[in-house]
Design a protein around this motif. Structure first.
Motif, PDB file in Angstrom:
ATOM      1  N   SER A  61       0.821  -1.203   0.000  1.00 30.00           N
ATOM      2  CA  SER A  61       0.000   0.000   0.000  1.00 30.00           C
ATOM      3  C   SER A  61       0.858   1.257   0.000  1.00 30.00           C
ATOM      4  O   SER A  61       0.610   2.191  -0.758  1.00 30.00           O
ATOM      5  N   ARG A  62       1.897   1.282   0.829  1.00 31.94           N
ATOM      6  CA  ARG A  62       2.648   2.524   1.017  1.00 31.94           C
ATOM      7  C   ARG A  62       3.843   2.662   0.078  1.00 31.94           C
ATOM      8  O   ARG A  62       4.165   3.747  -0.343  1.00 31.94           O
ATOM      9  N   PHE A  63       4.515   1.552  -0.208  1.00 34.94           N
ATOM     10  CA  PHE A  63       5.720   1.637  -1.031  1.00 34.94           C
ATOM     11  C   PHE A  63       5.392   1.535  -2.507  1.00 34.94           C
ATOM     12  O   PHE A  63       6.013   2.181  -3.328  1.00 34.94           O
ATOM     13  N   GLU A  64       4.446   0.657  -2.819  1.00 30.23           N
ATOM     14  CA  GLU A  64       4.131   0.463  -4.232  1.00 30.23           C
ATOM     15  C   GLU A  64       2.927   1.297  -4.650  1.00 30.23           C
ATOM     16  O   GLU A  64       2.571   1.343  -5.823  1.00 30.23           O
ATOM     17  N   GLY A  65       2.287   1.946  -3.677  1.00 26.76           N
ATOM     18  CA  GLY A  65       1.166   2.830  -3.995  1.00 26.76           C
ATOM     19  C   GLY A  65      -0.039   2.104  -4.575  1.00 26.76           C
ATOM     20  O   GLY A  65      -0.811   2.661  -5.333  1.00 26.76           O
ATOM     21  N   LYS A  66      -0.218   0.822  -4.202  1.00 23.20           N
ATOM     22  CA  LYS A  66      -1.365   0.069  -4.740  1.00 23.20           C
ATOM     23  C   LYS A  66      -2.631   0.408  -3.957  1.00 23.20           C
ATOM     24  O   LYS A  66      -2.582   0.672  -2.757  1.00 23.20           O
ATOM     25  N   SER A  67      -3.756   0.379  -4.643  1.00 24.88           N
ATOM     26  CA  SER A  67      -5.020   0.665  -3.961  1.00 24.88           C
ATOM     27  C   SER A  67      -5.465  -0.563  -3.164  1.00 24.88           C
ATOM     28  O   SER A  67      -5.001  -1.679  -3.404  1.00 24.88           O
ATOM     29  N   LEU A  68      -6.371  -0.341  -2.221  1.00 26.02           N
ATOM     30  CA  LEU A  68      -6.874  -1.440  -1.400  1.00 26.02           C
ATOM     31  C   LEU A  68      -7.448  -2.543  -2.291  1.00 26.02           C
ATOM     32  O   LEU A  68      -7.232  -3.723  -2.060  1.00 26.02           O
ATOM     33  N   LYS A  69      -8.159  -2.103  -3.308  1.00 21.78           N
ATOM     34  CA  LYS A  69      -8.796  -3.040  -4.225  1.00 21.78           C
ATOM     35  C   LYS A  69      -7.753  -3.931  -4.916  1.00 21.78           C
ATOM     36  O   LYS A  69      -7.909  -5.152  -4.956  1.00 21.78           O
ATOM     37  N   GLU A  70      -6.698  -3.274  -5.422  1.00 21.76           N
ATOM     38  CA  GLU A  70      -5.661  -4.035  -6.132  1.00 21.76           C
ATOM     39  C   GLU A  70      -4.999  -5.054  -5.200  1.00 21.76           C
ATOM     40  O   GLU A  70      -4.744  -6.190  -5.589  1.00 21.76           O
ATOM     41  N   ILE A  71      -4.732  -4.599  -3.964  1.00 20.31           N
ATOM     42  CA  ILE A  71      -4.078  -5.505  -3.013  1.00 20.31           C
ATOM     43  C   ILE A  71      -4.998  -6.679  -2.719  1.00 20.31           C
ATOM     44  O   ILE A  71      -4.583  -7.836  -2.741  1.00 20.31           O
ATOM     45  N   ALA A  72      -6.277  -6.365  -2.465  1.00 21.12           N
ATOM     46  CA  ALA A  72      -7.241  -7.420  -2.137  1.00 21.12           C
ATOM     47  C   ALA A  72      -7.285  -8.459  -3.253  1.00 21.12           C
ATOM     48  O   ALA A  72      -7.247  -9.665  -3.005  1.00 21.12           O
ATOM     49  N   ARG A  73      -7.298  -7.963  -4.491  1.00 18.33           N
ATOM     50  CA  ARG A  73      -7.391  -8.888  -5.618  1.00 18.33           C
ATOM     51  C   ARG A  73      -6.134  -9.739  -5.730  1.00 18.33           C
ATOM     52  O   ARG A  73      -6.203 -10.948  -5.853  1.00 18.33           O
ATOM     53  N   SER A  74      -4.958  -9.079  -5.615  1.00 18.18           N
ATOM     54  CA  SER A  74      -3.727  -9.837  -5.834  1.00 18.18           C
ATOM     55  C   SER A  74      -3.452 -10.815  -4.690  1.00 18.18           C
ATOM     56  O   SER A  74      -2.824 -11.845  -4.893  1.00 18.18           O
ATOM     57  N   GLN A  75      -3.934 -10.501  -3.488  1.00 18.40           N
ATOM     58  CA  GLN A  75      -3.679 -11.399  -2.361  1.00 18.40           C
ATOM     59  C   GLN A  75      -4.852 -12.357  -2.128  1.00 18.40           C
ATOM     60  O   GLN A  75      -4.810 -13.189  -1.214  1.00 18.40           O
ATOM     61  N   ASP A  76      -5.889 -12.153  -2.920  1.00 15.90           N
ATOM     62  CA  ASP A  76      -7.067 -13.006  -2.794  1.00 15.90           C
ATOM     63  C   ASP A  76      -7.674 -12.938  -1.395  1.00 15.90           C
ATOM     64  O   ASP A  76      -7.981 -13.967  -0.776  1.00 15.90           O
TER      65      ASP A  76
END
Lengths: 323, 215
Positions: free
Chosen positions: B176-191
């Motif tokens: 979230s903080r270093f790569e600037g990914k949105s919550l949605k993107e993280i949720a999807r990539s981490q399932d």
């Protein structure tokens, strides 16, 4: 207890691996005049060798410069005067109105005062030497706007549509030279390159030196052209810059009154001729439009080009009468 | 490789250039060479400033942008915030013409300002009231060594507390903080669900708050 303060220790300290004893040694060392400078010198080196990440410097500078430029412009905005003038007492309104007219006039004439326009007709090229000794060759149906006072402004900036070849002289003080089109800007230090801005697409081809191409869209993509034949293209309203390698001579021989093509689809060849002469050209044998053309055409007379194409393809190419 | 206390090397400003060069004969340990090189570099920048202030600033920022961002992120733990902090420092440096006033080298000024702002920034973000009742001044002329070292301890503690997070929580926080990914993107990539992502991030943030509490 005489702690030696050196690079190795400071690096360990920055990484949080030094002992409390060493830390108090550093603290005492820091009290000495001038050592704080040394401390930051090593902190900088440590950050360079142990970077947490590599920030996008170009994107930052683009934004930062733009922001400051905008600020400067806003300060000069005549709109601010207007607000002040409204507050002036009634009897001053006449004077205020006179001022307004002067300012308005200045705004209208500003473009004429500040810039000089060059343009070429169909079938005509023009060579311009700018005040800074940079040379610009305009292809047919092209216009170029340059500041009248190019030597005095911060950077050298010009605006164009059509097609032009730039030979930018290197300035000792590293002022940048920028070419703007609707779609992108090209930023250079001293180099030779061709810009084509036609049919809502801008193409940049490098012949020598190094240039930076910046898309005008909000995302502001950037491409660096560094070798002869590096090519960048931006289409209207599409933020991405398309880059590839091309034969630069295909894009620059127009200056020698020749048009060079290599495996170019025939409709594109005709388009280039149309752009140059401002007429529609075509063949009665439209099957030919699937063919590709390689070779060099003389480009000083429309009739000669059409004759050459007719001979090559054994079909008639001619000017189409329209409107 | 040492700078011995008592060798009498005073301020490393421009004026001491000659001193440092003379002592170079005796002191062949590289540290002095480096200081000399850096003074030359600073002098080059000062010359650029005297010729054209905008050019000087551009060269200066070009030179220090990357290491300053890298330093700031150790405090604020976010690319976006680190770049904001550095941009703010540059903006102020240019707009208030600080380069005309500073008495230290540019490097020292910039690093001090970035450390200061980074700390203020993360304090504000985590809504901590400050012991000193307000932000620290952006640049103070002289800083006590223990004050200076407080910054180092602070970012080291932040680093430690992040290293101690459970692996999954750390990973998501960094995404979230270093790569600037949105919550949605993280949720999807981490399932995992967005709610879970939020929980992980707020857990990481409360660990950072703990670090601030000790300050």
């Amino acid at each position: 207890m005489n702690t030696k303060i050196n690079k190795e220790l400071l690096f360990r300290y920055f990484s949080g691996l030094s002992t409390p004893l060493e830390n108090s040694g550093i603290e005492r060392w820091l009290e000495r005049d001038g050592n704080e400078e040394v401390f930051f010198l090593y902190l900088e080196e440590w950050e360079r060798t142990n970077a947490q990440y590599l920030p996008d410097k170009d994107a930052f500078f683009l934004k930062f410069r733009g922001e400051l430029d905008r600020k400067v412009k806003r300060n000069n905005n005549p709109g601010n005067w207007y607000v002040t003038l409204i507050n002036v007492q009634r009897k001053w309104w006449g004077i205020a109105a006179a001022f307004m007219i002067i300012i308005f006039g200045a705004v209208l004439a500003k473009d004429w005062i500040l810039y000089k326009n060059y343009s070429t007709q169909f079938g005509e090229t023009m060579t311009i030497i700018l005040d800074d000794e940079s040379q610009v060759v305009l292809n047919a149906n092209t216009s170029l706007k340059v500041p009248r006072w190019i030597g005095y402004s911060e950077d050298r900036e010009v605006w164009m549509t059509g097609e032009a070849f730039f030979k930018v002289s290197k300035k000792r003080n590293h002022k940048k030279f920028r070419v703007h089109t609707d779609n992108l800007s090209v930023e250079v230090l001293g180099t030779r390159f061709n810009v084509t801005d036609r049919h809502q697409t801008t193409k940049v081809v490098l012949q020598e030196g190094k240039v930076k191409v910046v898309s005008n869209s909000d995302e502001g993509s950037i491409a660096m052209l560094e070798k002869a034949g590096d090519y960048a293209e931006v289409q209207n309203k599409i933020p991405e810059i398309i880059t590839r390698r091309v034969d630069e001579s295909l894009y620059t021989t127009w200056q020698e009154k020749r048009l060079k093509f290599n495996e170019t689809p025939l409709p594109q060849v005709l388009q280039t001729i149309e752009d140059y002469y401002g007429v529609r050209v075509g063949s009665n044998d439209t099957i030919l439009y699937n063919r590709k053309f390689s070779g060099t055409l003389p480009n000083n007379d429309l009739d000669i080009i059409l004759q050459a194409l007719s001979n090559i393809y054994g079909a008639e190419f001619k000017r189409e009468i329209n409107n | 490789m040492s700078i011995e206390p008592g060798e009498g090397r005073k301020g490393m400003g421009i004026r001491s250039l000659k001193v440092a060069r003379d002592s170079n004969e005796r002191d062949k340990n590289g540290m002095v060479d480096k200081v000399v090189a850096s003074v030359d570099n600073e002098r080059f920048l000062r010359e650029a400033f005297s010729e054209d202030e905008w050019l000087g600033c551009t060269l200066l920022f070009e030179h220090y942008y990357a290491p300053l961002c890298s330093h700031s992120i150790r405090f604020v733990y976010s690319r976006e915030y680190a770049e904001d902090v550095v941009a703010e420092v540059f903006r102020e440096f240019w707009q208030r013409k600080h380069f005309r006033k500073i008495t230290t080298t540019f490097r020292t000024y910039l690093f001090r300002a970035v450390r200061n702002r980074s700390l203020n920034f993360i304090r504000r973000e985590l809504r901590q009231t400050l012991p000193s009742n307000g932000d620290l001044p952006i640049v103070s002329d002289a800083m006590r060594p223990d004050e200076q070292m407080m910054y180092d301890q602070f970012y080291q503690k932040i680093q430690k507390s992040i290293d101690q997070l459970p692996p999954k929580c750390k990973k998501i926080f960094l995404m979230s903080r270093f790569e600037g990914k949105s919550l949605k993107e993280i949720a999807r990539s981490q399932d995992i669900s967005i709610r879970t992502v939020e929980t992980h991030i707020s857990k990481a943030l409360s660990a950072l708050r703990e670090v601030l509490k000790d300050q």
